[in-house]
Design a protein around this motif. Structure first.
Motif, PDB file in Angstrom:
ATOM      1  N   ALA A 241       0.837  -1.198   0.000  1.00 53.48           N
ATOM      2  CA  ALA A 241       0.000   0.000   0.000  1.00 53.48           C
ATOM      3  C   ALA A 241       0.872   1.247   0.000  1.00 53.48           C
ATOM      4  N   LEU A 242       1.958   1.204   0.767  1.00 50.73           N
ATOM      5  CA  LEU A 242       2.887   2.332   0.782  1.00 50.73           C
ATOM      6  C   LEU A 242       3.551   2.500  -0.583  1.00 50.73           C
ATOM      7  N   ALA A 243       3.884   1.388  -1.239  1.00 49.80           N
ATOM      8  CA  ALA A 243       4.507   1.454  -2.561  1.00 49.80           C
ATOM      9  C   ALA A 243       3.574   2.132  -3.560  1.00 49.80           C
ATOM     10  N   GLY A 244       2.291   1.805  -3.489  1.00 50.90           N
ATOM     11  CA  GLY A 244       1.327   2.430  -4.387  1.00 50.90           C
ATOM     12  C   GLY A 244       1.210   3.925  -4.131  1.00 50.90           C
ATOM     13  N   ALA A 245       1.205   4.305  -2.859  1.00 45.00           N
ATOM     14  CA  ALA A 245       1.126   5.725  -2.514  1.00 45.00           C
ATOM     15  C   ALA A 245       2.378   6.455  -2.980  1.00 45.00           C
ATOM     16  N   TYR A 246       3.525   5.815  -2.802  1.00 39.94           N
ATOM     17  CA  TYR A 246       4.790   6.426  -3.214  1.00 39.94           C
ATOM     18  C   TYR A 246       4.807   6.662  -4.719  1.00 39.94           C
ATOM     19  N   ALA A 247       4.394   5.653  -5.485  1.00 37.73           N
ATOM     20  CA  ALA A 247       4.411   5.776  -6.939  1.00 37.73           C
ATOM     21  C   ALA A 247       3.521   6.921  -7.403  1.00 37.73           C
ATOM     22  N   GLU A 248       2.372   7.068  -6.774  1.00 38.36           N
ATOM     23  CA  GLU A 248       1.451   8.137  -7.169  1.00 38.36           C
ATOM     24  C   GLU A 248       1.967   9.508  -6.731  1.00 38.36           C
ATOM     25  N   CYS A 249       2.453   9.595  -5.497  1.00 32.03           N
ATOM     26  CA  CYS A 249       2.853  10.902  -4.956  1.00 32.03           C
ATOM     27  C   CYS A 249       4.207  11.366  -5.475  1.00 32.03           C
ATOM     28  N   MET A 250       5.048  10.440  -5.896  1.00 27.11           N
ATOM     29  CA  MET A 250       6.353  10.821  -6.422  1.00 27.11           C
ATOM     30  C   MET A 250       6.294  11.128  -7.914  1.00 27.11           C
ATOM     31  N   LYS A 251       5.245  10.743  -8.587  1.00 27.70           N
ATOM     32  CA  LYS A 251       5.175  10.941 -10.032  1.00 27.70           C
ATOM     33  C   LYS A 251       5.327  12.400 -10.459  1.00 27.70           C
ATOM     34  N   PRO A 252       4.655  13.362  -9.812  1.00 26.47           N
ATOM     35  CA  PRO A 252       4.866  14.755 -10.227  1.00 26.47           C
ATOM     36  C   PRO A 252       6.318  15.195 -10.090  1.00 26.47           C
ATOM     37  N   VAL A 253       6.979  14.716  -9.055  1.00 26.94           N
ATOM     38  CA  VAL A 253       8.400  15.045  -8.862  1.00 26.94           C
ATOM     39  C   VAL A 253       9.237  14.398  -9.953  1.00 26.94           C
ATOM     40  N   ASP A 254       8.958  13.131 -10.210  1.00 28.27           N
ATOM     41  CA  ASP A 254       9.734  12.405 -11.213  1.00 28.27           C
ATOM     42  C   ASP A 254       9.507  12.960 -12.606  1.00 28.27           C
ATOM     43  N   ASP A 255       8.304  13.431 -12.890  1.00 25.55           N
ATOM     44  CA  ASP A 255       8.032  14.037 -14.199  1.00 25.55           C
ATOM     45  C   ASP A 255       8.913  15.266 -14.419  1.00 25.55           C
ATOM     46  N   VAL A 256       9.068  16.067 -13.378  1.00 20.91           N
ATOM     47  CA  VAL A 256       9.926  17.257 -13.485  1.00 20.91           C
ATOM     48  C   VAL A 256      11.373  16.849 -13.668  1.00 20.91           C
ATOM     49  N   ARG A 257      11.829  15.897 -12.865  1.00 22.90           N
ATOM     50  CA  ARG A 257      13.226  15.459 -12.951  1.00 22.90           C
ATOM     51  C   ARG A 257      13.522  14.819 -14.301  1.00 22.90           C
ATOM     52  N   THR A 258      12.591  14.019 -14.810  1.00 21.68           N
ATOM     53  CA  THR A 258      12.807  13.356 -16.089  1.00 21.68           C
ATOM     54  C   THR A 258      12.943  14.370 -17.222  1.00 21.68           C
ATOM     55  N   ALA A 259      12.102  15.387 -17.184  1.00 21.29           N
ATOM     56  CA  ALA A 259      12.178  16.424 -18.215  1.00 21.29           C
ATOM     57  C   ALA A 259      13.510  17.161 -18.157  1.00 21.29           C
ATOM     58  N   LEU A 260      14.012  17.416 -16.960  1.00 19.63           N
ATOM     59  CA  LEU A 260      15.299  18.094 -16.807  1.00 19.63           C
ATOM     60  C   LEU A 260      16.462  17.167 -17.125  1.00 19.63           C
ATOM     61  N   ARG A 261      16.289  15.873 -16.831  1.00 19.89           N
ATOM     62  CA  ARG A 261      17.379  14.920 -16.999  1.00 19.89           C
ATOM     63  C   ARG A 261      17.654  14.615 -18.466  1.00 19.89           C
ATOM     64  N   LYS A 262      16.637  14.682 -19.312  1.00 22.54           N
ATOM     65  CA  LYS A 262      16.821  14.328 -20.721  1.00 22.54           C
ATOM     66  C   LYS A 262      17.872  15.188 -21.412  1.00 22.54           C
ATOM     67  N   PRO A 263      17.778  16.532 -21.391  1.00 23.18           N
ATOM     68  CA  PRO A 263      18.837  17.325 -22.035  1.00 23.18           C
ATOM     69  C   PRO A 263      20.169  17.194 -21.317  1.00 23.18           C
ATOM     70  N   LEU A 264      20.135  16.980 -19.991  1.00 22.37           N
ATOM     71  CA  LEU A 264      21.375  16.787 -19.241  1.00 22.37           C
ATOM     72  C   LEU A 264      22.087  15.527 -19.726  1.00 22.37           C
ATOM     73  N   ALA A 265      21.318  14.458 -19.928  1.00 20.29           N
ATOM     74  CA  ALA A 265      21.895  13.201 -20.407  1.00 20.29           C
ATOM     75  C   ALA A 265      22.437  13.335 -21.821  1.00 20.29           C
ATOM     76  N   GLU A 266      21.735  14.070 -22.663  1.00 12.53           N
ATOM     77  CA  GLU A 266      22.194  14.256 -24.041  1.00 12.53           C
ATOM     78  C   GLU A 266      23.525  15.002 -24.075  1.00 12.53           C
ATOM     79  N   ARG A 267      23.635  16.038 -23.266  1.00 11.33           N
ATOM     80  CA  ARG A 267      24.897  16.786 -23.214  1.00 11.33           C
ATOM     81  C   ARG A 267      26.018  15.927 -22.660  1.00 11.33           C
ATOM     82  N   PHE A 268      25.707  15.167 -21.622  1.00  5.36           N
ATOM     83  CA  PHE A 268      26.745  14.336 -21.003  1.00  5.36           C
ATOM     84  C   PHE A 268      27.261  13.298 -21.996  1.00  5.36           C
TER      85      PHE A 268
END
Length: 303
Positions: A241-268
């Motif tokens: 149950a905690l895993a399900g809550a974590y996946a839902e509540c962390m998604k907005p954070v991960d969406d932001v990080r993923t968007a920022l990480r993509k150009p960072l990874a390309e440059r690296f």
């Protein structure tokens, strides 16, 4: 042996996850809430936060097919890509464990108690669909030996155990040395996203979201402490149950990080093109060599 938190932060490691008879105590270096039990290894070691598995009981589907782009195993930029990284990391520990056991068997000495090779997840680059489906429980790597008969030795037997453990460390290092430097540099750059304004702002909603799921944890550290309690209590329903809550509540954070990480990874990847190109040859060759030598096979967790 101290109980490890299911998600704890640490630094890049160069030694296998083997803790036995005090010989390799402190060599576990994975990540999540800072617990101060691990340290960096060498000048290239960068802050890497990986999720330490809980009690290793869960099983998941696996694949032995390596990615078309070998760099995906070393430089993960998405949660799904971390499955390749988990497999690569675990393969080095599996080869080390197999080498240790072979060395000890030749000397008719039992293996000392130590943690079996397991897939270790990342918290900075969370694989939310995987967590939602499988929770935080650890997953033993296919092909890992049964450690039920492992026991510490004394006198000459302890010296043999220590010698064989060092042999295992060398096996793991022979693989890890091929990619540790460039991987450490990538994780160091990726870690800069922790303080990005958009990420910090998104994290502000994590605690309130958990509260909406009736989870009393104001931040990640408090949340993972709660997960650890569930795991230690054997409360699989509560942990999932905690895993399900974590996946839902962390998604907005991960969406932001993923968007920022993509150009960072390309440059690296553009600035480290020569090192990454070399990995395309050296890494598969070393993996196949270890597979042949120890009769094992690399595997990656899958949904």
């Amino acid at each position: 042996m101290p109980r490890r938190n299911p998600l704890s932060r640490a630094a890049a490691r160069t030694a296998p996850l083997l803790v036995a008879a005090g010989v390799l105590a402190g060599l576990t270096a994975c990540s999540g809430p800072s617990d101060g039990r691990s340290g960096a290894s060498g000048p290239s070691a960068a802050p890497v936060r990986q999720t330490l598995p809980g009690p290793p009981a869960a099983t998941v589907p696996v694949t032995s097919a390596m990615p078309v782009d070998v760099a995906d195993m070393v430089l993960p930029a998405t949660g799904a890509q971390t499955r390749w990284t988990q497999g690569l990391d675990a393969f080095g520990r599996l080869a080390a464990d197999t080498a240790v056991r072979r060395c000890l068997a030749e000397r008719e000495t039992p293996a000392p108690p130590h943690e079996p090779p397991a897939f270790v997840r990342f918290s900075d680059i969370p694989d939310l669909p995987f967590i939602a489906r499988n929770g935080f429980n650890g997953v033993i790597v296919p092909g890992a030996a049964d450690g039920s008969k492992d026991r510490p030795a004394e006198g000459a037997g302890q010296q043999v155990q220590e010698s064989c453990m060092r042999t295992g460390m060398g096996v793991d290092q022979s693989l890890r040395s091929l990619y540790l430097k460039v991987q450490g540099e990538w994780f160091q750059e990726e870690s800069s996203l922790r303080t990005a304004p958009g990420v910090v702002a998104a994290l502000g909603g994590f605690g309130p979201c958990l509260a909406g799921h009736k989870v009393e944890a104001r931040d990640e550290n408090a949340f993972f402490a709660l997960v650890d309690k569930r795991l230690q209590a054997g409360d699989s329903a509560g942990e999932h149950a905690l895993a399900g809550a974590y996946a839902e509540c962390m998604k907005p954070v991960d969406d932001v990080r993923t968007a920022l990480r993509k150009p960072l990874a390309e440059r690296f990847r553009a600035t480290h093109r020569a090192e990454i190109t070399a990995l395309g040859t050296t890494l598969p060759a070393r993996i196949h060599e270890l597979e042949r030598r120890y009769g094992i096979r690399i595997s990656f967790p899958a949904l």
